[in-house]
Scaffold this motif. Structure first.
Motif, PDB file in Angstrom:
ATOM      1  N   GLY A 104      -0.669 -14.586  -3.889  1.00  0.00           N
ATOM      2  CA  GLY A 104      -0.458 -16.028  -3.967  1.00  0.00           C
ATOM      3  C   GLY A 104      -0.169 -16.613  -2.596  1.00  0.00           C
ATOM      4  N   ARG A 105       0.957 -17.359  -2.486  1.00  0.00           N
ATOM      5  CA  ARG A 105       1.314 -18.003  -1.222  1.00  0.00           C
ATOM      6  C   ARG A 105       2.224 -17.145  -0.356  1.00  0.00           C
ATOM      7  NH1 ARG A 105      -2.728 -21.565  -1.235  1.00  0.00           N
ATOM      8  NH2 ARG A 105      -2.636 -23.025  -2.985  1.00  0.00           N
ATOM      9  N   HIS A 106       2.595 -15.952  -0.832  1.00  0.00           N
ATOM     10  CA  HIS A 106       3.489 -15.084  -0.060  1.00  0.00           C
ATOM     11  C   HIS A 106       2.814 -14.650   1.238  1.00  0.00           C
ATOM     12  CE1 HIS A 106       6.738 -14.437  -3.010  1.00  0.00           C
ATOM     13  NE2 HIS A 106       5.789 -14.555  -3.913  1.00  0.00           N
ATOM     14  N   ARG A 107       3.625 -14.467   2.258  1.00  0.00           N
ATOM     15  CA  ARG A 107       3.125 -13.963   3.545  1.00  0.00           C
ATOM     16  C   ARG A 107       3.471 -12.480   3.640  1.00  0.00           C
ATOM     17  NH1 ARG A 107       1.182 -17.447   7.134  1.00  0.00           N
ATOM     18  NH2 ARG A 107       1.489 -19.691   6.792  1.00  0.00           N
ATOM     19  N   THR A 108       2.516 -11.667   3.329  1.00  0.00           N
ATOM     20  CA  THR A 108       2.680 -10.210   3.388  1.00  0.00           C
ATOM     21  C   THR A 108       1.479  -9.643   4.122  1.00  0.00           C
ATOM     22  OG1 THR A 108       3.821 -10.225   1.259  1.00  0.00           O
ATOM     23  CG2 THR A 108       2.981  -8.113   2.029  1.00  0.00           C
ATOM     24  N   ARG A 109       1.732  -8.750   5.052  1.00  0.00           N
ATOM     25  CA  ARG A 109       0.627  -8.244   5.854  1.00  0.00           C
ATOM     26  C   ARG A 109      -0.015  -7.021   5.211  1.00  0.00           C
ATOM     27  NH1 ARG A 109       1.790  -3.800   9.019  1.00  0.00           N
ATOM     28  NH2 ARG A 109       3.978  -3.143   9.125  1.00  0.00           N
ATOM     29  N   SER A 110      -1.297  -6.877   5.504  1.00  0.00           N
ATOM     30  CA  SER A 110      -2.003  -5.671   5.077  1.00  0.00           C
ATOM     31  C   SER A 110      -1.539  -4.497   5.924  1.00  0.00           C
ATOM     32  CB  SER A 110      -3.514  -5.857   5.228  1.00  0.00           C
ATOM     33  OG  SER A 110      -3.986  -6.903   4.410  1.00  0.00           O
ATOM     34  N   ARG A 111      -1.736  -3.313   5.418  1.00  0.00           N
ATOM     35  CA  ARG A 111      -1.385  -2.086   6.131  1.00  0.00           C
ATOM     36  C   ARG A 111      -2.317  -0.993   5.632  1.00  0.00           C
ATOM     37  NH1 ARG A 111       3.185  -3.793   3.736  1.00  0.00           N
ATOM     38  NH2 ARG A 111       4.338  -3.664   5.683  1.00  0.00           N
TER      39      ARG A 111
END
Length: 301
Positions: A104-111
């Motif tokens: 959604g609107r969360h800011r989470t980075r790929s890894r």
């Protein structure tokens, strides 16, 4: 020491002496609840999958486990892509596929092993499977068809349409103008949800690409007395020629091997010629296609 009722750490059984959970769990929550210690999380009984997400070392190291683990990273996140297909029992991706996590609107980075997507899903595009929110079979098929190269896109839609029981043409009406939708008509035209495994789909597409006439799928064969002789993965009824994909278990599992031999004998008695396909022959589809075309020509004469 089992988890107290109402606590959801993603693990039904976490103990201080070691971790006995078959499901991934949040390490910090388990520590705060007094169920594990830092030493246990750093010890030999656990395996770290993502930041603060652990699982018992005995748990399988597969896409399903990684998908459940990823779902714990962001509250309300939805698993998509090949990982969603795996949870929907429509396995169609590589064993080392990254987990798609729609946040959604969360800011989470790929890894590594995790592909984060910021997207907003409708309520009719999400379903819960085994306690995990995943994209529906239809939405999962749409996403994969728009992203993958042609063959693997057809493989994914074949599997998901079979499990989700939807018509591939329905994908054409989803999110018009979205990135990748221009390739959808060609994918949809090649889909046949009667295929029962990704290798069967790849075999069918490889043969057609080599100029072999489109086969019928899951052909039921009867002998001259009308007795059922067996079902063929794909075949050409008039010529009574079939192609069967044989995975390694057909060779290594003695019970399966004996069953296969008996069925092939019944099919031969009914007048059918069965050409085997394997992972090795799919690396040379021209050779397999030549065998099929030769058999079709001989039978037509």
């Amino acid at each position: 020491m089992p988890l107290a009722p109402g606590r959801n750490l993603g693990a039904p059984a976490v103990v201080q002496q070691g971790v006995q959970s078959p499901r991934p769990f949040r390490g910090r929550q388990a520590r705060d609840a007094g169920l594990v210690t830092r030493g246990v999380l750093a010890g030999p009984t656990t395996r770290r999958l993502f930041p603060d997400v652990h699982v018992a070392v005995e748990a399988p190291d597969d896409l399903r486990t990684r998908a459940i683990a990823a779902s714990l990273l962001v509250p309300g996140a939805v698993v998509g892509g090949h990982a969603a297909a795996e949870l929907l029992d429509a396995s169609c991706g590589p064993v080392d596929a990254a987990v798609d996590l729609i946040v959604g609107r969360h800011r989470t980075r790929s890894r590594p092993g995790l592909r984060v997507r910021q997207d907003v899903l409708g309520d009719d595009e999400v379903v819960e499977v085994d306690g995990v929110r995943v994209t529906t079979a239809r939405r999962t098929a749409f996403d994969l068809a728009c992203r993958l190269e042609h063959v693997e896109a057809v493989v994914a839609v074949d599997a998901l349409a079979r499990v989700g029981r939807f018509a591939a043409e329905e994908l054409l009406a989803l999110r018009p103008g979205a990135r990748g939708t221009r390739r959808l008509p060609r994918v949809v035209a090649a889909v046949d949800p009667r295929a029962e495994s990704p290798p069967e789909t790849r075999t069918r597409l490889a043969l057609v690409a080599q100029g072999v006439p489109l086969p019928d799928l899951q052909v039921e064969v009867f002998d001259a007395h009308g007795i059922f002789a067996g079902r063929v993965d794909m075949g050409w009824r008039r010529a009574r020629v079939g192609v069967e994909y044989q995975g390694d278990h057909h060779r290594t599992d003695m019970v399966q091997w004996r069953r296969d031999q008996a069925r092939l004998a019944d099919l031969a008695a009914a007048g059918w010629l069965i050409i085997p396909a394997t992972a090795r022959t799919l690396r040379r589809p021209d050779v397999l296609a030549e065998q099929v075309m030769g058999a079709l020509a001989d039978r037509s004469r």
